[in-house]
Write a protein that holds these residues in place. Structure first.
Motif, PDB file in Angstrom:
ATOM      1  N   SER B 257       0.825  -1.215   0.000  1.00  0.00           N
ATOM      2  CA  SER B 257       0.000   0.000   0.000  1.00  0.00           C
ATOM      3  C   SER B 257       0.856   1.260   0.000  1.00  0.00           C
ATOM      4  O   SER B 257       0.834   2.035   0.954  1.00  0.00           O
ATOM      5  CB  SER B 257      -0.977  -0.010   1.171  1.00  0.00           C
ATOM      6  OG  SER B 257      -0.741  -1.028   2.087  1.00  0.00           O
ATOM      7  N   VAL B 258       1.652   1.410  -1.057  1.00  0.00           N
ATOM      8  CA  VAL B 258       2.373   2.655  -1.319  1.00  0.00           C
ATOM      9  C   VAL B 258       2.087   3.012  -2.778  1.00  0.00           C
ATOM     10  O   VAL B 258       1.718   2.138  -3.569  1.00  0.00           O
ATOM     11  CB  VAL B 258       3.898   2.521  -1.083  1.00  0.00           C
ATOM     12  CG1 VAL B 258       4.202   2.228   0.369  1.00  0.00           C
ATOM     13  CG2 VAL B 258       4.512   1.463  -1.981  1.00  0.00           C
ATOM     14  N   PRO B 259       2.253   4.300  -3.153  1.00  0.00           N
ATOM     15  CA  PRO B 259       1.858   4.710  -4.499  1.00  0.00           C
ATOM     16  C   PRO B 259       2.530   3.887  -5.598  1.00  0.00           C
ATOM     17  O   PRO B 259       3.701   3.524  -5.501  1.00  0.00           O
ATOM     18  CB  PRO B 259       2.304   6.165  -4.569  1.00  0.00           C
ATOM     19  CG  PRO B 259       2.325   6.621  -3.149  1.00  0.00           C
ATOM     20  CD  PRO B 259       2.717   5.430  -2.339  1.00  0.00           C
ATOM     21  N   TRP B 261       3.490   4.794  -8.561  1.00  0.00           N
ATOM     22  CA  TRP B 261       4.618   5.416  -9.275  1.00  0.00           C
ATOM     23  C   TRP B 261       5.934   5.168  -8.544  1.00  0.00           C
ATOM     24  O   TRP B 261       6.972   5.012  -9.171  1.00  0.00           O
ATOM     25  CB  TRP B 261       4.379   6.912  -9.507  1.00  0.00           C
ATOM     26  CG  TRP B 261       4.385   7.792  -8.269  1.00  0.00           C
ATOM     27  CD1 TRP B 261       3.296   8.154  -7.531  1.00  0.00           C
ATOM     28  CD2 TRP B 261       5.514   8.422  -7.639  1.00  0.00           C
ATOM     29  NE1 TRP B 261       3.677   8.961  -6.485  1.00  0.00           N
ATOM     30  CE2 TRP B 261       5.029   9.153  -6.521  1.00  0.00           C
ATOM     31  CE3 TRP B 261       6.885   8.441  -7.894  1.00  0.00           C
ATOM     32  CZ2 TRP B 261       5.861   9.888  -5.667  1.00  0.00           C
ATOM     33  CZ3 TRP B 261       7.711   9.179  -7.044  1.00  0.00           C
ATOM     34  CH2 TRP B 261       7.197   9.883  -5.957  1.00  0.00           C
ATOM     35  N   VAL B 262       5.864   5.084  -7.222  1.00  0.00           N
ATOM     36  CA  VAL B 262       7.091   4.857  -6.464  1.00  0.00           C
ATOM     37  C   VAL B 262       7.611   3.441  -6.735  1.00  0.00           C
ATOM     38  O   VAL B 262       8.811   3.226  -6.909  1.00  0.00           O
ATOM     39  CB  VAL B 262       6.833   5.046  -4.955  1.00  0.00           C
ATOM     40  CG1 VAL B 262       8.098   4.796  -4.168  1.00  0.00           C
ATOM     41  CG2 VAL B 262       6.321   6.439  -4.688  1.00  0.00           C
TER      42      VAL B 262
END
Lengths: 209, 472
Positions: B257-259, B261-262
């Motif tokens: 659950s991190v963006p 794009w990263v």
């Protein structure tokens, strides 16, 4: 040739070398990490997500003390097999009150992000004390000392909650005042069980335990 | 003015002690995965605490002691001056060793900050920062007073280690203390995860890769008695390495659950990272190929060349595992553990072993006690690391495939417990692999101790007759 003569300057000057390494190594962090650190929407609580009650917080800190996250992840990836096995995939908003985050990096045991409510309290108490009594093939260590120790032996729960309050967790002063009473007479086993039962509840549409 | 080498001897001795203790802890936790009751219900022997002790001792006890010791040794010789502030160098030594002793004890007692490879609590984080700044002052102070015009390549890498690890450590350890042994991270949830893997991956990058490349760039040409093959390639590889590594951390968070794009950016940069990593490997292999004769007789050189091979393997495997569609299978499995150990045992430990086999006879002013034992060690280490990596590949690929396997109705085919039970033979093999590797390290400790027995550190003077400003 030009870059060699530029480099000749850098490699003959201690200060330039230090400065160069600092600048070049910072770019990635500035572009990729800093925007996320500054944008608190990445850890804004999802609906139904509340700070851990005193007993569950104590349980979480014991979970950290015993390094449970070495073997148990708390992160369901958005993959069919994982959602089938563990439940809804994890959302960033579920971890707003996780300091530190405990997603883990290795599943020696199963994921625990949705374990809350999956087993009874009695099962957890037995399993934590002697895992092979309920799961014969388990390779998890037993934690017999949890039942023998009273929760919050150091009497630090209020200091811990105040620290989290300072970091922005919405504990009221009344919550903090009531914390010692909530832990009175409870064991570490009760605390860890309460923590495990609280995991993933916000996504199940169930009331908090 | 002679080179200050007694502090180098002290770091070398402590590095070997931590290697043995850290690997013992590793072998013990490997055994616990086969026989889970051998913690005997004792909190200090429990898997979670002992595994944290293992990583802390091998990374910060063994790895960092070896790096600081070899940095102090090589920076003097590439600068032709005695260490700047030798007293401060001794402070670095004592501060670091006391931090590891007390920090290790605190982990067994249950102090734990909960962040992987940064578990030591805030009092130790402060101690580490203080010791690290002192290390920086001694190191860069020595460079600033050098007699040569150019700063040699190994010092760029050691310099990057010092600067970047300071930055990573300070930011990732930011926390608010609640008690003497408990603090809470300044970052929460997904933000904490991003900061942690920026730290975690680049601790691998600048400590286990960059720092040890510093060791390689000094000790490989020394042992091979050849200059570095391409100076130009060293420059390109160094700056590309410093720039690229720092972006790769989010490959630890694929499908988390991190963006998005990263994650994609982290994957792209991880793939690009293959270029500078292999550029350095090519440079090393070409350097040693001019000394192939010596390779047959010199056990120290054999260790270093083998470590280069594992360096190449691990830096190829890393970018492959960072590809999202591969990572789907490898993530959370034993494959990760295998990958880490092909780097940590195959690259970091082997190059340190080779370097110490070269270094200790020079510090003692006596030949190595037994070249035969060193050769036995070589084969034990090679067998150990190969068996380890193969066992974990088998285990990891099995886990990855079996966990994600669905039946015709779209339900998961294998229960978690069935997959876990299937790991037993792999875990047993890994335990044996660890024993082999550890027994080699014990032989080496004996061999080096016998080499040094009855000797004092030989103090040599920098080369005389320097023309001011003469190039290296």
């Amino acid at each position: 040739m030009n870059f060699l003569s530029l480099h000749r300057k850098i490699e003959r000057h201690t200060g330039l070398l230090i400065f160069g390494i600092l600048i070049v190594s910072s770019i990635g962090g500035l572009v990729q990490v800093l925007p996320i650190v500054l944008d608190d929407s990445h850890s804004a609580p999802a609906s139904g997500v509340a700070p851990y009650p005193a007993l569950a917080l104590e349980g979480r800190d014991i979970y950290i003390r015993e390094s449970c996250s070495t073997c148990h992840t708390q992160q369901v990836r958005p993959l069919l097999a994982e959602v089938k096995r563990y439940g809804p995939y994890s959302r960033a908003g579920e971890f707003a009150y996780d300091r530190p985050f405990l997603w883990g990096s290795k599943r020696t045991g199963p994921d625990l992000a949705r374990v809350g409510g999956k087993y009874s309290d009695a099962w957890h108490r037995l399993h934590l004390t002697d895992p092979r009594a309920v799961v014969p093939a388990s390779i998890m260590p037993g934690y017999p000392w949890l039942a023998e120790r009273e929760a919050d032996r150091g009497r630090t729960i209020q200091a811990r909650m105040r620290t989290l309050q300072r970091l922005g967790h919405p504990y009221s002063d009344a919550d903090i005042a009531a914390a010692p009473a909530a832990l009175e007479g409870r064991s570490e086993l009760d605390a860890v069980t309460a923590y495990l039962q609280s995991l993933g509840r916000s996504m199940q549409g169930e009331p908090e335990p | 003015m002679k080179y200050a080498d007694r502090v180098v001897t002290a770091f070398t001795a402590c590095a070997m002690i931590w290697a043995v203790l850290g690997m013992m802890a590793g072998v013990y936790v490997a055994a616990e995965l086969v026989w889970p009751t051998i913690d005997f219900g004792q909190p200090a022997f429990s898997f979670g605490r002992l595994r944290t002790l293992h990583t802390t001792l091998v990374l910060f006890g063994f790895g960092v002691s070896a790096l600081i010791g070899t940095a102090f040794y090589s920076v003097q010789r590439t600068s032709h001056v005695r260490l700047f502030a030798p007293g401060l160098a001794w402070f670095v030594f004592y501060a670091w060793q006391v931090t590891i002793v007390l920090g290790g004890a605190s982990i067994l007692a249950g102090w734990n900050a909960g962040k992987e490879y940064a578990e030591l609590e805030w009092p130790f984080d402060i101690a580490i920062a203080v010791a690290w700044v002192a290390f920086a002052v001694v190191f860069f102070g020595t460079i600033a007073r050098r007699k040569m015009q150019a700063i040699y390549i190994s010092n760029w890498f050691y310099g990057a280690l010092i600067i970047v690890v300071a930055m990573l450590h300070i930011v990732n350890s930011l926390a608010l203390p609640a008690t003497i042994g408990k603090s809470y991270s300044l970052f929460a949830g997904a933000q904490d995860a991003i900061v942690q893997w920026w730290y975690g991956h680049n601790a691998v990058g600048f400590l286990l890769t960059g720092g040890f490349l510093g060791m390689l760039y000094y000790f490989l040409p020394k042992q091979a008695e050849q200059p570095i093959w391409s100076y130009r390639l060293s420059i390109v590889a160094f700056w590309a390495f410093v720039y690229t590594y720092i972006w790769a951390g989010p490959h630890h968070l694929h499908y988390h659950s991190v963006p998005e794009w990263v994650q994609s950016l982290g994957m792209a940069m991880s793939l690009i990272l293959l270029a500078p990593s292999w550029a350095t490997m090519v440079n090393g292999i070409m350097t040693v190929s001019a000394a192939s004769k010596k390779l047959r007789s010199d056990p120290a050189l054999k260790f270093i060349v083998l470590s280069l091979a594992f360096y190449g393997l691990a830096t190829f495997e890393g970018p492959m595992l960072a590809i999202k569609s591969v990572n789907v299978f490898s993530h959370f499995t034993e494959w990760t553990i295998g990958h880490v150990h092909s780097g940590a045992l195959g690259w970091n430990a082997l190059i340190t072993f080779g370097t110490f086999y070269f270094l200790v006879p020079r510090l003692a002013g006596a030949p190595l006690h037994s070249a035969r034992l060193a050769n036995v060690h070589f084969w034990l280490a090679l067998a150990g690391v190969m068996l380890y990596v193969l066992a974990m590949w088998g285990a990891g690929v099995s886990q990855g495939v079996l966990w994600l396997s669905l039946d015709q109705l779209g339900e998961v085919r294998f229960s978690f417990n069935d997959v876990m039970a299937a790991m037993k033979p792999y875990y047993a093999l890994r335990f044996i692999a660890g024993l082999l590797f550890l027994s080699g390290a014990l032989l080496m400790t004996y061999n080096l101790a016998r080499t040094f027995a009855g000797h004092r550190t030989v103090e040599v003077a920098p080369p005389a007759g320097h023309r001011a400003g003469a190039p290296a």
